[in-house]
Design an enzyme around this catalytic site. Sequence first.
Site, PDB file in Angstrom:
ATOM      1  N   THR A 275      35.087  42.795  36.038  1.00 25.28           N
ATOM      2  CA  THR A 275      35.614  41.858  35.051  1.00 25.28           C
ATOM      3  C   THR A 275      35.793  40.470  35.636  1.00 25.28           C
ATOM      4  OG1 THR A 275      37.833  42.661  35.573  1.00 25.28           O
ATOM      5  CG2 THR A 275      36.739  43.640  33.679  1.00 25.28           C
ATOM      6  N   PHE A 400      42.647  41.019  28.831  1.00 20.16           N
ATOM      7  CA  PHE A 400      43.100  42.025  29.801  1.00 20.16           C
ATOM      8  C   PHE A 400      43.728  43.230  29.115  1.00 20.16           C
ATOM      9  CE2 PHE A 400      43.158  38.017  32.213  1.00 20.16           C
ATOM     10  CZ  PHE A 400      42.356  38.382  33.281  1.00 20.16           C
ATOM     11  N   CYS A 407      45.725  45.746  31.683  1.00 13.45           N
ATOM     12  CA  CYS A 407      45.260  45.768  33.070  1.00 13.45           C
ATOM     13  C   CYS A 407      46.408  45.494  34.038  1.00 13.45           C
ATOM     14  CB  CYS A 407      44.164  44.719  33.254  1.00 13.45           C
ATOM     15  SG  CYS A 407      43.611  44.543  34.957  1.00 13.45           S
TER      16      CYS A 407
END
Length: 488
Positions: A275, A400, A407
């Site tokens: 990511t 996120f 996350c």
Amino acid sequence: MRNAWSGHTFPHPPGRRRWMKDAHSMDPERPVQHILEHHRDLGPIFEIVVFGQKFVFVADAELAAELNDEKRFVKANSPALEGLRGIAGDGLFTARNDEPNWQLAHDLLVPAFTKQAMQRYHPVMAETLDELFVVWDSGDGRVDVGGDMTRLTLETIGRTGFSQAFGSFTTDEVHPFVEGMVTALTLGRRKGVIGALPGARILERRLDRRHADQLDYVRGFLDDIVRSRRTAATTGGDDLLGIMLDQAHPVTGQRLSDENIRYQILTFLVAGHETTSGALSFAFYYLVRHPDVLAKAVAETDAILGDDPDATPSYEQVPRFRYLRKVLDEALRLWPTAPGYARSPREATTLGGRWTMTPDDWALVLLPLVQRDPAVWGEDADVFDPDRTRPRLASTAKPFGTGERACIGRQFAVHEATMALARILHRYDIAGDASYELTINERLTLMPEDFHVTLTRRRPATGGTPLPAVEDAPAAAAVCPYTGSTSG
């Protein structure tokens, strides 16, 4: 996973067929981009049915905000995440909500992302960048952005989290773990697509057999990391692996099994580099496409870092790159590298005042649509603009993830990406290929493909006074750029 939605039928692509349903309207190799190109006019909520599997997509910020309400909704595992469980098991990303290892791992690893921990990681991030610069300075100036950002972020998470180097800057060969990991991600996505096909289990077994050697290598490589640390003279350590091996839950006394530790290492190696490398790559794409934005970003690095092109920001200085953070945030708004997440209700409820949902139903919040909702972002929602005024419902920008399953390492990613972007812009002039058309590779994450820039060493502007460091800047707080709130 059939997702019945109490018999509700939503808008769907035209030409639905009796058995295949909407399968013909999907591109299995680039599903997110295909939806953006062909189906974004279906409305705020729509469905695509592939044989017996119903995918319900939310494209509207109002509905996304409702789904993000943790009191009513929780994370659901989409078919793609279920497909990834064959190798990622009950790791933090793929665990189901009722699996105890998620809470155990989460509670153990939260201290690994405190300010004190981030201060330990900072010099490793800086040293890894230095190694990348050595490679760049010895080359011809032409850089494969996606490839080099992947090498950078993989080395960073490997060294900071597990004391594991991948040799990314000593050879042009891709580490076999990377190839195996990409295979696993692609396999997960494909299983998510074919799961509803007639004979899906046979097809899935064929895919597993075809890629068995690579997947076995990944498992063995991760098990060797655990085994080596356990047999070392000192098994402790303050990195992620040391915490998982040596610490028990402070309340229950439970420990993670070696199998689950393998799942967690894989989760962090994937989420900790895929990511971030994608976010950096998209940021560079937009910077070279917008010279005015690039000039402002470079000016900020010169103001903070001074006239030394080799300057490394201190930990406390990284949050001062506020414009660079806006660049990253805007790139992630348009192209979130993790393009969506699924949500289910805790109990039977009504979504949008119209549609009944039970805990067996789920909706995919498709971020590239939600984060381009013109009702929130304006008619220019598809335009890259870091100076964009914060709109109403901007909190639905969730690259996120959302809620307690967001996350865990987002502050790590933001710090790493901001510092990397600052040092690269401070050290090099960057030029792109004007003929390049954005091509995106879709695994479970999104990444610009075949995107190259040319780097030339630069002398930073002189005559200005560098901005002072901020001693207690909230670098580890992961401030949300749109709401000003923090999450941990």
